[in-house]
Write a protein that holds these residues in place. Structure first.
Motif, PDB file in Angstrom:
ATOM      1  N   ASN A  99      53.382  42.395  33.940  1.00 37.46           N
ATOM      2  CA  ASN A  99      53.501  43.499  34.881  1.00 37.46           C
ATOM      3  C   ASN A  99      52.614  43.267  36.091  1.00 37.46           C
ATOM      4  OD1 ASN A  99      55.039  46.154  34.206  1.00 37.46           O
ATOM      5  ND2 ASN A  99      54.418  45.275  32.250  1.00 37.46           N
ATOM      6  N   VAL A 100      51.395  42.825  35.822  1.00 33.89           N
ATOM      7  CA  VAL A 100      50.453  42.620  36.915  1.00 33.89           C
ATOM      8  C   VAL A 100      50.939  41.481  37.813  1.00 33.89           C
ATOM      9  CG1 VAL A 100      48.143  41.786  37.400  1.00 33.89           C
ATOM     10  CG2 VAL A 100      48.488  43.585  35.706  1.00 33.89           C
ATOM     11  N   LEU A 101      51.366  40.381  37.173  1.00 35.52           N
ATOM     12  CA  LEU A 101      51.820  39.231  37.960  1.00 35.52           C
ATOM     13  C   LEU A 101      53.086  39.557  38.750  1.00 35.52           C
ATOM     14  CD1 LEU A 101      51.134  36.344  35.453  1.00 35.52           C
ATOM     15  CD2 LEU A 101      49.946  36.787  37.598  1.00 35.52           C
ATOM     16  N   ALA A 102      53.846  40.533  38.264  1.00 35.94           N
ATOM     17  CA  ALA A 102      55.065  40.910  38.990  1.00 35.94           C
ATOM     18  C   ALA A 102      54.733  41.321  40.420  1.00 35.94           C
ATOM     19  CB  ALA A 102      55.785  42.043  38.264  1.00 35.94           C
ATOM     20  N   PRO A 119      50.858  30.504  39.998  1.00 33.50           N
ATOM     21  CA  PRO A 119      49.750  29.654  40.456  1.00 33.50           C
ATOM     22  C   PRO A 119      48.431  30.116  39.854  1.00 33.50           C
ATOM     23  CG  PRO A 119      51.095  30.386  42.311  1.00 33.50           C
ATOM     24  CD  PRO A 119      51.608  31.093  41.108  1.00 33.50           C
ATOM     25  N   GLN A 120      47.536  29.141  39.672  1.00 32.89           N
ATOM     26  CA  GLN A 120      46.228  29.425  39.094  1.00 32.89           C
ATOM     27  C   GLN A 120      45.509  30.554  39.841  1.00 32.89           C
ATOM     28  OE1 GLN A 120      44.992  28.199  36.266  1.00 32.89           O
ATOM     29  NE2 GLN A 120      43.371  29.706  36.610  1.00 32.89           N
ATOM     30  N   ASP A 121      45.606  30.550  41.156  1.00 34.48           N
ATOM     31  CA  ASP A 121      44.916  31.570  41.956  1.00 34.48           C
ATOM     32  C   ASP A 121      45.380  32.974  41.596  1.00 34.48           C
ATOM     33  OD1 ASP A 121      43.616  29.606  43.175  1.00 34.48           O
ATOM     34  OD2 ASP A 121      44.716  29.704  45.090  1.00 34.48           O
ATOM     35  N   ASP A 122      46.701  33.113  41.400  1.00 37.08           N
ATOM     36  CA  ASP A 122      47.249  34.424  41.063  1.00 37.08           C
ATOM     37  C   ASP A 122      46.701  34.903  39.729  1.00 37.08           C
ATOM     38  OD1 ASP A 122      48.635  34.105  43.334  1.00 37.08           O
ATOM     39  OD2 ASP A 122      50.626  33.953  42.419  1.00 37.08           O
ATOM     40  N   GLU A 124      43.953  33.996  38.263  1.00 33.96           N
ATOM     41  CA  GLU A 124      42.535  34.319  38.422  1.00 33.96           C
ATOM     42  C   GLU A 124      42.378  35.711  39.054  1.00 33.96           C
ATOM     43  OE1 GLU A 124      40.189  32.369  37.255  1.00 33.96           O
ATOM     44  OE2 GLU A 124      38.694  33.868  37.815  1.00 33.96           O
ATOM     45  N   ARG A 125      43.150  35.933  40.107  1.00 30.76           N
ATOM     46  CA  ARG A 125      43.088  37.225  40.797  1.00 30.76           C
ATOM     47  C   ARG A 125      43.481  38.352  39.849  1.00 30.76           C
ATOM     48  NH1 ARG A 125      43.205  39.600  45.820  1.00 30.76           N
ATOM     49  NH2 ARG A 125      44.701  41.306  46.077  1.00 30.76           N
ATOM     50  N   ALA A 126      44.493  38.095  39.035  1.00 30.02           N
ATOM     51  CA  ALA A 126      44.929  39.111  38.085  1.00 30.02           C
ATOM     52  C   ALA A 126      43.792  39.471  37.137  1.00 30.02           C
ATOM     53  CB  ALA A 126      46.137  38.606  37.298  1.00 30.02           C
ATOM     54  N   PHE A 127      43.112  38.437  36.609  1.00 31.75           N
ATOM     55  CA  PHE A 127      42.021  38.724  35.673  1.00 31.75           C
ATOM     56  C   PHE A 127      40.901  39.484  36.368  1.00 31.75           C
ATOM     57  CE2 PHE A 127      43.597  35.354  32.699  1.00 31.75           C
ATOM     58  CZ  PHE A 127      43.701  36.195  31.614  1.00 31.75           C
ATOM     59  N   VAL A 128      40.574  39.061  37.581  1.00 35.04           N
ATOM     60  CA  VAL A 128      39.483  39.730  38.304  1.00 35.04           C
ATOM     61  C   VAL A 128      39.811  41.206  38.505  1.00 35.04           C
ATOM     62  CG1 VAL A 128      38.314  39.872  40.528  1.00 35.04           C
ATOM     63  CG2 VAL A 128      38.686  37.644  39.454  1.00 35.04           C
ATOM     64  N   LEU A 129      41.028  41.471  38.967  1.00 38.52           N
ATOM     65  CA  LEU A 129      41.396  42.869  39.230  1.00 38.52           C
ATOM     66  C   LEU A 129      41.478  43.675  37.943  1.00 38.52           C
ATOM     67  CD1 LEU A 129      44.080  42.406  42.006  1.00 38.52           C
ATOM     68  CD2 LEU A 129      41.914  43.597  42.236  1.00 38.52           C
ATOM     69  N   MET A 130      42.026  43.040  36.899  1.00 33.61           N
ATOM     70  CA  MET A 130      42.137  43.781  35.637  1.00 33.61           C
ATOM     71  C   MET A 130      40.752  44.093  35.077  1.00 33.61           C
ATOM     72  SD  MET A 130      45.498  42.516  33.598  1.00 33.61           S
ATOM     73  CE  MET A 130      45.041  40.855  33.300  1.00 33.61           C
ATOM     74  N   GLU A 131      39.827  43.161  35.242  1.00 36.08           N
ATOM     75  CA  GLU A 131      38.460  43.437  34.813  1.00 36.08           C
ATOM     76  C   GLU A 131      37.867  44.567  35.638  1.00 36.08           C
ATOM     77  OE1 GLU A 131      36.547  39.657  35.056  1.00 36.08           O
ATOM     78  OE2 GLU A 131      37.527  39.040  33.188  1.00 36.08           O
ATOM     79  N   ARG A 132      38.168  44.543  36.909  1.00 34.96           N
ATOM     80  CA  ARG A 132      37.633  45.573  37.798  1.00 34.96           C
ATOM     81  C   ARG A 132      38.047  46.972  37.331  1.00 34.96           C
ATOM     82  NH1 ARG A 132      36.440  49.314  39.689  1.00 34.96           N
ATOM     83  NH2 ARG A 132      36.022  50.015  41.821  1.00 34.96           N
TER      84      ARG A 132
ATOM     85  N   THR B   9      32.899  30.667  35.171  1.00 35.37           N
ATOM     86  CA  THR B   9      33.347  29.846  36.283  1.00 35.37           C
ATOM     87  C   THR B   9      34.586  29.030  35.937  1.00 35.37           C
ATOM     88  OG1 THR B   9      31.734  28.249  35.556  1.00 35.37           O
ATOM     89  CG2 THR B   9      31.141  29.611  37.460  1.00 35.37           C
ATOM     90  N   ALA B  10      34.764  28.742  34.630  1.00 32.92           N
ATOM     91  CA  ALA B  10      35.908  27.927  34.221  1.00 32.92           C
ATOM     92  C   ALA B  10      37.186  28.631  34.626  1.00 32.92           C
ATOM     93  CB  ALA B  10      35.894  27.701  32.716  1.00 32.92           C
ATOM     94  N   PRO B  11      38.186  27.885  35.137  1.00 33.16           N
ATOM     95  CA  PRO B  11      39.433  28.531  35.535  1.00 33.16           C
ATOM     96  C   PRO B  11      40.119  29.133  34.316  1.00 33.16           C
ATOM     97  CG  PRO B  11      39.668  26.148  35.568  1.00 33.16           C
ATOM     98  CD  PRO B  11      38.225  26.440  35.320  1.00 33.16           C
ATOM     99  N   ARG B  12      40.508  30.363  34.448  1.00 27.34           N
ATOM    100  CA  ARG B  12      41.171  31.006  33.312  1.00 27.34           C
ATOM    101  C   ARG B  12      42.669  30.751  33.416  1.00 27.34           C
ATOM    102  NH1 ARG B  12      38.148  36.664  33.820  1.00 27.34           N
ATOM    103  NH2 ARG B  12      38.188  35.974  35.974  1.00 27.34           N
ATOM    104  N   THR B  13      43.266  30.495  32.280  1.00 28.81           N
ATOM    105  CA  THR B  13      44.710  30.271  32.314  1.00 28.81           C
ATOM    106  C   THR B  13      45.379  31.372  31.519  1.00 28.81           C
ATOM    107  OG1 THR B  13      44.533  28.893  30.386  1.00 28.81           O
ATOM    108  CG2 THR B  13      44.579  27.780  32.518  1.00 28.81           C
ATOM    109  N   TRP B  14      46.638  31.516  31.755  1.00 33.68           N
ATOM    110  CA  TRP B  14      47.409  32.485  30.971  1.00 33.68           C
ATOM    111  C   TRP B  14      48.813  31.962  30.823  1.00 33.68           C
ATOM    112  CZ3 TRP B  14      51.868  35.091  32.244  1.00 33.68           C
ATOM    113  CH2 TRP B  14      52.276  36.061  31.317  1.00 33.68           C
TER     114      TRP B  14
END
Ligand SMILES: Nc1ncnc2c1ncn2[C@@H]1O[C@H](COP(=O)(O)OP(=O)(O)OP(=O)(O)O)[C@@H](O)[C@H]1O
Ligand SMILES: [Mg+2]
Lengths: 265, 270, 269
Positions: A99-102, A119-122, A124-132, B9-14
């Motif tokens: 849902n978040v990645l959508a 992409p890895q960046d997406d 990462e951003r998803a995890f950061v925002l979800m943690e937030r 710091t490690a890149p997280r994957t999913w």
């Protein structure tokens, strides 16, 4: 900066629902839009990302005209406009992470979307925002297993994943209990300043509007009749917006039937 | 993610959690499916030489079939009349005969050995496609509508009987007990406490069954059990494609009409 | 006053009841007349009817006991029947889904597509499998291909119609949310529509597979492959004990099919 000028919306041949609205939202201000049911709040918000086609007028986001965009251009514009819904509008049978990645669907290609190889960046951003917002531990849970407050957090994160330039929230707290709805309002307020993002919130709860937003816009029968600071929003303004025993045209402006099912996809 | 002790710091994957968690089972199923498809395709006897002639033949058939030819409409009318008669008589017989079999196959009112017989009859008559039953009846009683009526009667008993038996199993038991308390015998209980409860359903089912019997009567004719199917089969056999297409179009029209009428009547009744 | 009103109500009630009763009698009478017409007009030689029980029990006697001869051939034909049903169901999926998509009110690209989709569904559904088989045997000659195509062409209507209804019943709010993110049509389908119709899809395909097993047992009677071919052969040569064995084999096949379906249903759904 979001700039709406002389916005008119008419459904079919009925009386116009929006009758020439002007609104300018700058910087990272949080604006709440209040008004009785049927005043045209949702219609206005949906005109901005063109879920509803405006009849006439102009809507500019950071200088770009939105009302005459089509196809791919419209999609490119939409990904810069995040939207949070009253009913959350989540993909119930998919996981929270999906849902978040959508929110990135406007950016990734079809293969990435279907295979869920974002992409890895997406990610990462998803995890950061979800943690937030405190839902990261639910990443692989199905969206319909969450509580209402958690679901709305997913909705907010999904909208933020779009890296929006403006955030629209249509009664984001109306389906939530009072405590949770306060939390979501605080969240929206602080996210707006963290991400320096203008936020428009449709809301029925005037107390919350006064507490959590810095500007209140009052609509009545498709016209703006109040625009000012929460401190100026007094009893008179309230009466002007909601008072209506004497309102003669109430019956006309609220057609009982709505036909919404035709146009989509 | 706070619980994970990996450095942040490690890149997280999913990755999307797979539909089937166990990888052995997941890949196993995929392989089994792939192998099955290959095996099935490989083992079927396709006659490629004959199949490759298909396109020109299709062209010939369709060009021969258009425009559909209604010159021999008398034959067509006779065929439809017979199909219609078969469907009506079979529905009537089937709906009446399904009642005793349904009673036999309802667990709450039939004693055990009877129940097994009733269920077996229903299961067997539902297992066979009507065309197979038709071919046997044709062998037994000869070509013609009699075989068709017998076939569709059996077909109706299977279908209506099953639904009716389920209906009987769900009746309001209080009425039966009231009758028992009044000292009624088995037959009286059936007639006064059971049948009235299932009657409305039975009327709706008969309409539905008439519709499906009409459909089926168009096909049992293909193996010689009377009706329009036989006419169609003959037209095909004589390479009379324009007549065959005319029949086909009218079959479609009649089926759509009967579906509409049966739906309308059932809505009226309920 | 009250009495008068009571009377009035009674009278209205009476009249309504009488009208209903009249309709009922009329329907009953019409049915009776149709039945009498059907019985008198139908082309049946009545002495044969009274003889039918004898003939049927005679045939039954000739069938008994079932013969185990040719059992290997029967089993091979059964497997072929299953293959036809399975492959046909599998192929149908790819054809029926696009049709369902254009035949659903809420996803169809335009009116023309909607009517095209509905036309395909209706024509597929109103032609029986065995008539489709007749057509394909005429085109491609006798054999399994005609059988597979017949089942495919009949199943498109079934799966397409039910899937179209499933698509029409989806919750459109997620669709709206996906559109609001700027997703293209294909992505909206993949994220907001596909997950919603998935359970219905499995249920429908499993149901149709079960039906197709039954249907493919008769394809052979018009030469389109499967167990029907040897059934026809056995009947033509009056090998009644073999016919009995084939009938038993068909029952076993159908029951196995039913068991597999209910197993699949409980596992997948
Ligand atoms: N798709 C539509 N077709 C026709 N009329 C519509 C449609 N959507 C909204 N309307 C009408 O437009 C008017 C404004 O509706 P809108 O949803 O914008 O009100 P609102 O201010 O958001 O009300 P609420 O507070 O109840 O959400 C209403 O009279 C409504 O009936
Ligand atoms: Mg609203």
């Amino acid at each position: 900066m979001l700039e709406i000028t002389n916005l008119v919306k008419r459904y079919g041949h009925d009386e116009a629902v929006l009758k020439g609205l002007d609104l300018k939202v700058e910087g990272n201000s949080v604006v709440s839009i209040v008004g009785a049911s049927g005043a045209g709040k949702s219609t206005m918000l949906r005109c901005i990302n063109r879920l509803v086609e405006p009849t006439s007028g102009s809507i500019k986001l950071n200088g770009n005209e939105l009302v005459n965009l089509k196809g791919a251009e419209l999609r490119r514009a939409r990904r810069k406009i995040g939207m949070v819904f009253q009913g959350f509008n989540l993909l119930d049978r998919l996981t929270v992470m999906e849902n978040v990645l959508a929110g990135r669907l406007g950016y990734v290609n079809l293969y990435q979307a279907i295979s869920r190889r974002y992409p890895q960046d997406d990610i990462e951003r998803a995890f950061v925002l979800m943690e937030r917002v405190g839902i990261a531990h639910y990443a692989n849970k199905r969206a319909d297993e969450l509580s209402g407050g958690e679901r709305q957090r997913v909705g907010v994160v999904r909208a933020l994943m779009q890296e929006p330039e403006v955030l629209l929230a249509d009664e984001p707290t109306a389906s939530l209990d009072p405590r949770t709805s306060e939390q979501i309002m605080i969240l929206l307020q602080s996210l707006a300043s963290e991400l320096s993002l203008p936020v428009l919130i449709n809301i029925h709860n005037v107390a919350q509007a006064k507490t959590y937003t810095e500007r209140i816009v009052g609509l009545r029968h498709g016209k703006m009749i109040f625009d000012g600071l929460p401190a100026d929003f007094n009893k008179d303004a309230l009466d002007a917006i909601y008072g209506g025993i004497e309102a003669p045209d109430d019956a006309i402006t609220e057609p009982p039937v709505e036909e919404r099912s035709h146009d989509f996809v | 993610m706070t619980s994970s002790d990996a450095p942040s710091t490690a890149p997280r994957t999913w990755r999307k959690p797979p539909f089937i968690a166990n990888p052995l089972l997941r890949y196993g199923l995929i392989i089994v499916a792939a192998v099955y498809l290959v095996w099935a395709f490989g083992s079927l006897p396709f006659n490629w030489a004959r199949i490759s002639e298909g396109l020109p033949r299709a062209a010939r058939i369709f060009s021969g079939g258009f425009p559909p030819n209604l010159e021999r409409y008398e034959l067509l009318l006779t065929g439809f009349k017979e199909s219609f008669q078969i469907a009506i008589l079979a529905t009537l017989l089937g709906v009446f005969l399904s009642i005793p079999f349904a009673v036999m196959a309802a667990r709450n009112i039939a004693p055990m050995p009877i129940y097994i017989i009733g269920r077996a009859v229903i299961i067997v008559s539902r297992s066979f496609h009507p065309v197979i039953v038709a071919i046997l009846f044709v062998a037994a009683v000869g070509f013609g509508p009699l075989a068709g009526i017998l076939t569709l009667t059996l077909y109706s008993i299977g279908f209506v009987g099953k639904l009716l038996a389920e209906e009987i199993e769900e009746i309001d038991w209080g009425q039966v007990e009231a009758m028992k308390a009044a000292g009624a015998g088995y037959v009286a209980i059936l007639f006064y406490a059971v049948f009235p409860q299932i009657l409305p359903r039975q009327v709706g089912l008969s309409m539905y069954q008439l519709d499906s019997n009409l459909r089926a009567s168009a096909v049992v004719g293909i193996v010689g059990a009377g009706g329009i199917g036989g006419t169609l089969m003959n037209a095909f056999g004589r390479y009379d494609y324009d007549f065959a297409f005319a029949i086909l179009l009218i079959i479609i029209a009649v089926i759509l009409l009967s579906e509409g009428v049966s739906g309308w009547v059932r809505k009226k009744i309920w | 006053m009250v009495d008068h009103a009571q009377q009035l109500a009674d009278r209205i009630w009476q009249r309504y009841d009488r009208k209903q009763r009249l309709i009922r009698y009329a329907v009953l009478l019409a049915t009776l007349m149709v039945v009498v017409w059907a019985v008198r007009d139908i082309d049946i030689f009545w002495p044969w009817v009274w003889d039918a029980p004898n003939q049927i029990s005679g045939l039954g006697a000739r069938m008994w006991p079932p013969s185990a001869e040719g059992l290997n051939g029967i089993i091979a034909a059964l497997i072929e029947t299953v293959h036809i049903a399975t492959l046909a169901t599998f192929l149908t999926i790819f054809l029926a889904l696009p049709v369902a998509y254009i035949a659903a009110q809420n996803t169809t690209p335009n009116r023309a597509c909607l009517w095209l989709g509905r036309f395909i569904l209706v024509s597929s559904r109103s032609v029986n499998t065995i008539i489709w088989a007749l057509l394909f045997v005429a085109i491609f000659g006798p054999g399994v291909l005609a059988g597979i195509l017949a089942i495919v062409f009949r199943s498109i209507g079934f799966i397409g119609k039910l899937m179209g209804e499933a698509i029409e019943e989806i919750d459109r709010r997620p669709v709206e949310a996906m559109e609001a993110t700027g997703a293209s049509k294909a992505k909206v389908i993949a994220y907001a529509i596909v997950p919603q119709v998935m359970p219905a899809f499995f249920a429908i395909v499993i149901l149709r597979w079960d039906i197709n097993i039954r249907e493919s047992t008769v394809l052979g009677l018009v030469g389109a492959g499967g167990i029907g071919v040897i059934l026809q052969g056995a009947i033509d040569t009056f090998a009644w004990p073999t016919v009995a064995t084939i009938m038993i084999a068909i029952i076993v096949l159908v029951l196995i099919g039913e068991a597999v379906t209910s197993l699949l249903r409980s596992k997948v759904l």
